[in-house]
Scaffold this motif. Structure first.
Motif, PDB file in Angstrom:
ATOM      1  N   LEU A  69      39.270  41.149  34.903  1.00 41.24           N
ATOM      2  CA  LEU A  69      40.506  40.535  35.373  1.00 41.24           C
ATOM      3  C   LEU A  69      41.609  40.589  34.320  1.00 41.24           C
ATOM      4  CD1 LEU A  69      42.143  39.020  37.483  1.00 41.24           C
ATOM      5  CD2 LEU A  69      41.060  36.898  36.693  1.00 41.24           C
ATOM      6  N   HIS A  70      41.288  40.307  33.066  1.00 45.05           N
ATOM      7  CA  HIS A  70      42.330  40.300  32.033  1.00 45.05           C
ATOM      8  C   HIS A  70      42.990  41.673  31.909  1.00 45.05           C
ATOM      9  CE1 HIS A  70      40.186  42.452  28.754  1.00 45.05           C
ATOM     10  NE2 HIS A  70      39.107  41.904  29.287  1.00 45.05           N
ATOM     11  N   GLN A  71      42.219  42.731  32.116  1.00 43.11           N
ATOM     12  CA  GLN A  71      42.779  44.080  32.052  1.00 43.11           C
ATOM     13  C   GLN A  71      43.680  44.349  33.264  1.00 43.11           C
ATOM     14  OE1 GLN A  71      39.762  46.991  31.367  1.00 43.11           O
ATOM     15  NE2 GLN A  71      41.186  48.694  31.231  1.00 43.11           N
ATOM     16  N   LEU A  72      43.261  43.867  34.434  1.00 41.85           N
ATOM     17  CA  LEU A  72      44.077  44.028  35.640  1.00 41.85           C
ATOM     18  C   LEU A  72      45.393  43.254  35.513  1.00 41.85           C
ATOM     19  CD1 LEU A  72      41.362  43.709  38.434  1.00 41.85           C
ATOM     20  CD2 LEU A  72      42.477  45.801  37.623  1.00 41.85           C
ATOM     21  N   ILE A  73      45.342  42.069  34.918  1.00 42.89           N
ATOM     22  CA  ILE A  73      46.555  41.273  34.732  1.00 42.89           C
ATOM     23  C   ILE A  73      47.519  42.002  33.806  1.00 42.89           C
ATOM     24  CG2 ILE A  73      47.473  39.139  33.716  1.00 42.89           C
ATOM     25  CD1 ILE A  73      44.927  37.735  34.796  1.00 42.89           C
ATOM     26  N   LEU A 119      45.444  41.982  42.815  1.00 43.57           N
ATOM     27  CA  LEU A 119      45.505  43.054  41.823  1.00 43.57           C
ATOM     28  C   LEU A 119      44.546  44.191  42.177  1.00 43.57           C
ATOM     29  CD1 LEU A 119      45.813  40.992  38.524  1.00 43.57           C
ATOM     30  CD2 LEU A 119      47.574  42.412  39.612  1.00 43.57           C
ATOM     31  N   ARG A 120      43.343  43.864  42.618  1.00 39.46           N
ATOM     32  CA  ARG A 120      42.384  44.908  43.012  1.00 39.46           C
ATOM     33  C   ARG A 120      42.888  45.677  44.233  1.00 39.46           C
ATOM     34  NH1 ARG A 120      38.390  44.958  39.717  1.00 39.46           N
ATOM     35  NH2 ARG A 120      37.706  43.051  38.689  1.00 39.46           N
ATOM     36  N   ASP A 121      43.625  44.991  45.088  1.00 40.39           N
ATOM     37  CA  ASP A 121      44.173  45.637  46.277  1.00 40.39           C
ATOM     38  C   ASP A 121      45.342  46.567  45.921  1.00 40.39           C
ATOM     39  OD1 ASP A 121      44.393  45.739  49.305  1.00 40.39           O
ATOM     40  OD2 ASP A 121      46.402  45.001  48.792  1.00 40.39           O
ATOM     41  N   ARG A 122      46.123  46.177  44.923  1.00 39.30           N
ATOM     42  CA  ARG A 122      47.372  46.895  44.624  1.00 39.30           C
ATOM     43  C   ARG A 122      47.272  47.919  43.502  1.00 39.30           C
ATOM     44  NH1 ARG A 122      51.398  42.975  46.722  1.00 39.30           N
ATOM     45  NH2 ARG A 122      50.535  42.696  48.804  1.00 39.30           N
ATOM     46  N   ILE A 123      46.294  47.781  42.628  1.00 42.32           N
ATOM     47  CA  ILE A 123      46.182  48.709  41.499  1.00 42.32           C
ATOM     48  C   ILE A 123      45.160  49.786  41.830  1.00 42.32           C
ATOM     49  CG2 ILE A 123      45.499  48.965  39.072  1.00 42.32           C
ATOM     50  CD1 ILE A 123      46.541  46.126  38.602  1.00 42.32           C
ATOM     51  N   SER A 178      43.016  29.803  42.647  1.00 48.18           N
ATOM     52  CA  SER A 178      44.211  30.655  42.648  1.00 48.18           C
ATOM     53  C   SER A 178      43.969  31.935  41.857  1.00 48.18           C
ATOM     54  CB  SER A 178      45.398  29.915  42.057  1.00 48.18           C
ATOM     55  OG  SER A 178      45.723  28.813  42.856  1.00 48.18           O
ATOM     56  N   LEU A 179      43.193  31.839  40.786  1.00 45.89           N
ATOM     57  CA  LEU A 179      42.873  33.037  40.008  1.00 45.89           C
ATOM     58  C   LEU A 179      42.072  34.046  40.829  1.00 45.89           C
ATOM     59  CD1 LEU A 179      42.055  31.595  36.472  1.00 45.89           C
ATOM     60  CD2 LEU A 179      44.001  33.016  37.146  1.00 45.89           C
ATOM     61  N   ILE A 180      41.256  33.556  41.726  1.00 47.13           N
ATOM     62  CA  ILE A 180      40.521  34.455  42.615  1.00 47.13           C
ATOM     63  C   ILE A 180      41.506  35.237  43.470  1.00 47.13           C
ATOM     64  CG2 ILE A 180      38.924  34.562  44.584  1.00 47.13           C
ATOM     65  CD1 ILE A 180      37.566  32.024  43.386  1.00 47.13           C
ATOM     66  N   ALA A 181      42.532  34.566  43.958  1.00 46.87           N
ATOM     67  CA  ALA A 181      43.554  35.237  44.772  1.00 46.87           C
ATOM     68  C   ALA A 181      44.306  36.280  43.948  1.00 46.87           C
ATOM     69  CB  ALA A 181      44.527  34.220  45.358  1.00 46.87           C
ATOM     70  N   VAL A 182      44.616  35.952  42.698  1.00 43.23           N
ATOM     71  CA  VAL A 182      45.295  36.912  41.825  1.00 43.23           C
ATOM     72  C   VAL A 182      44.442  38.168  41.683  1.00 43.23           C
ATOM     73  CG1 VAL A 182      46.011  37.346  39.431  1.00 43.23           C
ATOM     74  CG2 VAL A 182      46.642  35.201  40.562  1.00 43.23           C
ATOM     75  N   GLU A 183      43.162  37.972  41.460  1.00 39.25           N
ATOM     76  CA  GLU A 183      42.265  39.129  41.308  1.00 39.25           C
ATOM     77  C   GLU A 183      42.191  39.951  42.590  1.00 39.25           C
ATOM     78  OE1 GLU A 183      37.850  40.335  39.653  1.00 39.25           O
ATOM     79  OE2 GLU A 183      38.326  38.219  39.917  1.00 39.25           O
ATOM     80  N   VAL A 205      42.303  32.279  50.354  1.00 43.78           N
ATOM     81  CA  VAL A 205      42.013  31.609  49.084  1.00 43.78           C
ATOM     82  C   VAL A 205      43.202  30.759  48.646  1.00 43.78           C
ATOM     83  CG1 VAL A 205      41.555  32.024  46.631  1.00 43.78           C
ATOM     84  CG2 VAL A 205      40.308  33.320  48.356  1.00 43.78           C
ATOM     85  N   LEU A 206      44.421  31.277  48.806  1.00 44.21           N
ATOM     86  CA  LEU A 206      45.614  30.514  48.413  1.00 44.21           C
ATOM     87  C   LEU A 206      45.811  29.277  49.273  1.00 44.21           C
ATOM     88  CD1 LEU A 206      48.126  33.386  47.620  1.00 44.21           C
ATOM     89  CD2 LEU A 206      47.138  31.746  46.005  1.00 44.21           C
ATOM     90  N   ARG A 207      45.545  29.395  50.574  1.00 45.45           N
ATOM     91  CA  ARG A 207      45.660  28.215  51.444  1.00 45.45           C
ATOM     92  C   ARG A 207      44.632  27.156  51.047  1.00 45.45           C
ATOM     93  NH1 ARG A 207      47.027  32.239  55.385  1.00 45.45           N
ATOM     94  NH2 ARG A 207      44.856  32.472  55.988  1.00 45.45           N
ATOM     95  N   THR A 208      43.443  27.590  50.683  1.00 43.83           N
ATOM     96  CA  THR A 208      42.409  26.650  50.236  1.00 43.83           C
ATOM     97  C   THR A 208      42.826  25.986  48.928  1.00 43.83           C
ATOM     98  OG1 THR A 208      40.687  27.954  51.312  1.00 43.83           O
ATOM     99  CG2 THR A 208      39.978  26.425  49.586  1.00 43.83           C
ATOM    100  N   ALA A 209      43.387  26.767  48.007  1.00 43.51           N
ATOM    101  CA  ALA A 209      43.847  26.209  46.729  1.00 43.51           C
ATOM    102  C   ALA A 209      44.936  25.164  46.955  1.00 43.51           C
ATOM    103  CB  ALA A 209      44.352  27.331  45.823  1.00 43.51           C
ATOM    104  N   ARG A 210      45.857  25.460  47.874  1.00 45.29           N
ATOM    105  CA  ARG A 210      46.934  24.508  48.175  1.00 45.29           C
ATOM    106  C   ARG A 210      46.354  23.207  48.733  1.00 45.29           C
ATOM    107  NH1 ARG A 210      50.775  27.169  51.957  1.00 45.29           N
ATOM    108  NH2 ARG A 210      49.128  26.723  53.432  1.00 45.29           N
TER     109      ARG A 210
END
Length: 102
Positions: free
Chosen positions: A90-94, A78-82, A70-75, A45-50
């Motif tokens: 998403l706002h709660q995960l952020i 966060l879902r992977d790490r939390i 890029s927000l999709i990548a952030v989500e 997703v980040l490579r596509t955003a770039r």
């Protein structure tokens, strides 16, 4: 049957507010690298955003799409790490990620 050919890309006049030519777009995005250890889905997703950001030289609206992508990548990250991210919005995960709390 006739085939309609698309015209060659024409630079969007707003792109010149940021760069002088398409070659400058490479420098604009060169520091946007995918961090080591990022989940492959987020990396894609980040490579596509770039690339969308680079191509916004021709279609300015791609820059907005790049930010949303890029927000999709952030989500994804966060879902992977939390632990227990489940279906939290998403706002709660952020907030949870910013607080450093699992």
């Amino acid at each position: 049957m006739t085939t309609q050919r698309l015209p060659f890309p024409v630079p969007d006049e707003r792109a010149h507010l940021f760069v002088t030519g398409y070659a400058d777009m490479h420098g604009l995005v060169e520091d946007l690298v995918v961090p080591d250890g990022a989940p492959e889905a987020a990396a894609t997703v980040l490579r596509t955003a770039r690339e969308l950001l680079r191509q916004s030289y021709y279609c300015y609206e791609f820059s907005t799409v790049a930010v949303m992508h890029s927000l999709i990548a952030v989500e994804i990250v966060l879902r992977d790490r939390i632990p227990g991210a489940g279906k939290k919005p998403l706002h709660q995960l952020i907030k949870q990620g910013a607080d450093g709390a699992p």
